[in-house]
Enzyme design. Structure first.
Site, mmCIF file in Angstrom:
data_model
loop_
_atom_site.group_PDB
_atom_site.id
_atom_site.type_symbol
_atom_site.label_atom_id
_atom_site.label_comp_id
_atom_site.label_asym_id
_atom_site.label_seq_id
_atom_site.Cartn_x
_atom_site.Cartn_y
_atom_site.Cartn_z
ATOM 1 N N LEU A 160 46.810 53.436 57.389
ATOM 2 C CA LEU A 160 46.912 53.310 55.938
ATOM 3 C C LEU A 160 46.321 54.570 55.297
ATOM 4 O O LEU A 160 45.206 54.976 55.662
ATOM 5 C CB LEU A 160 46.139 52.078 55.460
ATOM 6 N N LYS A 213 50.988 48.795 53.123
ATOM 7 C CA LYS A 213 49.904 47.813 52.954
ATOM 8 C C LYS A 213 50.550 46.434 52.853
ATOM 9 O O LYS A 213 50.710 45.873 51.763
ATOM 10 C CB LYS A 213 49.046 48.162 51.726
ATOM 11 N N GLU A 235 42.574 53.933 63.270
ATOM 12 C CA GLU A 235 41.740 53.540 62.118
ATOM 13 C C GLU A 235 40.981 52.284 62.498
ATOM 14 O O GLU A 235 40.939 51.906 63.671
ATOM 15 C CB GLU A 235 42.607 53.341 60.870
ATOM 16 N N TYR A 239 50.366 44.473 49.223
ATOM 17 C CA TYR A 239 49.205 44.215 48.380
ATOM 18 C C TYR A 239 48.378 45.471 48.184
ATOM 19 O O TYR A 239 48.610 46.495 48.833
ATOM 20 C CB TYR A 239 48.352 43.083 48.969
HETATM 21 N N1 PDD Z 1 41.676 47.438 53.273
HETATM 22 N N2 PDD Z 1 43.056 50.902 56.737
HETATM 23 C C1 PDD Z 1 43.320 49.591 56.648
HETATM 24 C C2 PDD Z 1 44.070 48.936 57.744
HETATM 25 C C3 PDD Z 1 42.864 48.861 55.530
HETATM 26 O O1 PDD Z 1 43.155 47.540 55.427
HETATM 27 C C4 PDD Z 1 42.113 49.516 54.514
HETATM 28 C C5 PDD Z 1 41.616 48.817 53.292
HETATM 29 C C6 PDD Z 1 41.858 50.896 54.659
HETATM 30 C C7 PDD Z 1 41.094 51.684 53.623
HETATM 31 O O2 PDD Z 1 41.869 51.942 52.465
HETATM 32 P P1 PDD Z 1 41.189 52.113 51.021
HETATM 33 O O3 PDD Z 1 40.142 53.173 51.162
HETATM 34 O O4 PDD Z 1 42.298 52.536 50.159
HETATM 35 O O5 PDD Z 1 40.596 50.773 50.646
HETATM 36 C C8 PDD Z 1 42.366 51.553 55.782
HETATM 37 C C9 PDD Z 1 41.409 46.689 52.069
HETATM 38 C C10 PDD Z 1 40.121 46.995 51.412
HETATM 39 C C11 PDD Z 1 41.629 45.211 52.370
HETATM 40 O O6 PDD Z 1 42.608 44.930 53.027
HETATM 41 O O7 PDD Z 1 40.858 44.367 51.898
#
Ligand code: PDD
Length: 293
Positions: free
Chosen positions: A202, A146, A178, A32
């Site tokens: 991620l 993801k 993270e 996703y």
């Molecule tokens: N999540 N690390 C993880 C495990 C994440 O699920 C996310 C983002 C990030 C940050 O990535 P980005 O800056 O590209 O949003 C890092 C999204 C927002 C979610 O699962 O809703």
């Protein structure tokens, strides 16, 4: 309810249905994305679509749509959604098939897209920051995908909810990886410090924006491992994500981070991020990838 996209058709969210044998439902066999949208313009869409491609390649699933089709459907959903600022959720699974761990010979992927409300961090968060807890990072070793199978992240995130906190910061072998749904930055002796991209985290799109802002703000950056001791002694901690932007963490495991208030480096980056968003969103084309801070 908003209009969503499912397998080639637009419909009200209340009407969207997938078969129970969908491998997304049975195995969490899917990937996703969440794309932030400001003033009805998607932010860094090319980057989100290329990370989606990386996730699909990693799970050996052919991308069911071309980049042009993705863009077309995303823009159509944005237009119909009730919010100026929103998040577009993109979801691809290996589709319905008789239950068997092995891939079906001819998968028919399920493609789902929906708009969601996207509230920016509010004045209370900006003034006081949020609290976080730490936990052992017990997820699998492919954090760069993801994946919709979010069970480990869900359980880790819930630890912070149970403690009345906003995020769980993860430690693997004594080092920061993270957050359960965010990337983490620390200000350590004046340097903006964050773990390198690897199979364990991620590769955040917001992470990249923050590093670009650091260049424009002349802030020294160190991309290196951060030990648990350093994490606990950091002057500032931030979490970053498409939904949380840059959010200051001012308490960790019940103790203040730095002086317990959002710090000066956060303030500078928050201002620059908001300014960059405004500037990038002035472009008439939805793709803002060509803009740098
Ligand atoms: N999540 N690390 C993880 C495990 C994440 O699920 C996310 C983002 C990030 C940050 O990535 P980005 O800056 O590209 O949003 C890092 C999204 C927002 C979610 O699962 O809703």
């Amino acid at each position: 309810m908003p209009t969503v996209y499912l397998n080639g058709a637009y419909m009200d969210l209340s009407e969207a249905r997938v078969p129970v044998l969908d491998r997304g439902f049975i195995f969490g066999d899917g990937v996703y994305e969440v794309v932030p949208v400001y003033s009805r313009r998607p932010f860094r869409l090319d980057e989100h679509l290329s990370r989606l491609q990386h996730s699909l390649d990693s799970i050996r699933l052919t991308n069911p749509l071309t980049v042009d089709r993705w863009r077309e459907h995303i823009h159509a959903l944005i237009r119909q959604a009730p919010w100026e600022d929103q998040g577009i959720y993109l979801h691809v699974t290996r589709g319905p098939a008789p239950r068997d761990h092995a891939f079906p010979a001819h998968p028919e992927p399920t493609v789902f897209m929906m708009p969601m409300a996207l509230p920016s961090p509010g004045p209370d968060v900006l003034a006081h920051g949020v609290a976080a807890v730490t936990a052992q990072d017990n997820r699998w070793l492919r954090g760069d995908i993801k994946a919709t199978s979010q069970l480990a992240n869900v359980l880790l995130r819930q630890l912070s909810v149970d403690a009345g906190c906003a995020e769980t910061l993860l430690l693997r072998d004594g080092q920061l990886t993270e957050g359960s749904a965010s990337n983490i930055f620390a200000v350590i002796q004046g340097e903006l410090t964050t773990p390198p991209k690897s199979h364990l985290i991620l590769p955040g799109i917001t992470y990249d924006v923050v590093l670009e802002l650091a260049t424009s703000l002349d802030t020294p950056v160190r991309i290196r491992h951060v030990s648990e001791a350093e994490l606990r002694l950091a002057d500032e901690l931030w979490l970053t994500s498409s939904t949380k932007e840059i959010t200051p963490v001012t308490r960790l495991d019940g103790r203040p981070v730095g002086d317990g208030r959002p710090g000066p480096v956060f303030r500078a980056f928050h201002t620059a991020y908001q300014e960059y968003k405004r500037r990038a969103m002035r472009g008439l084309e939805g793709n803002t990838s060509e803009h740098t801070p």
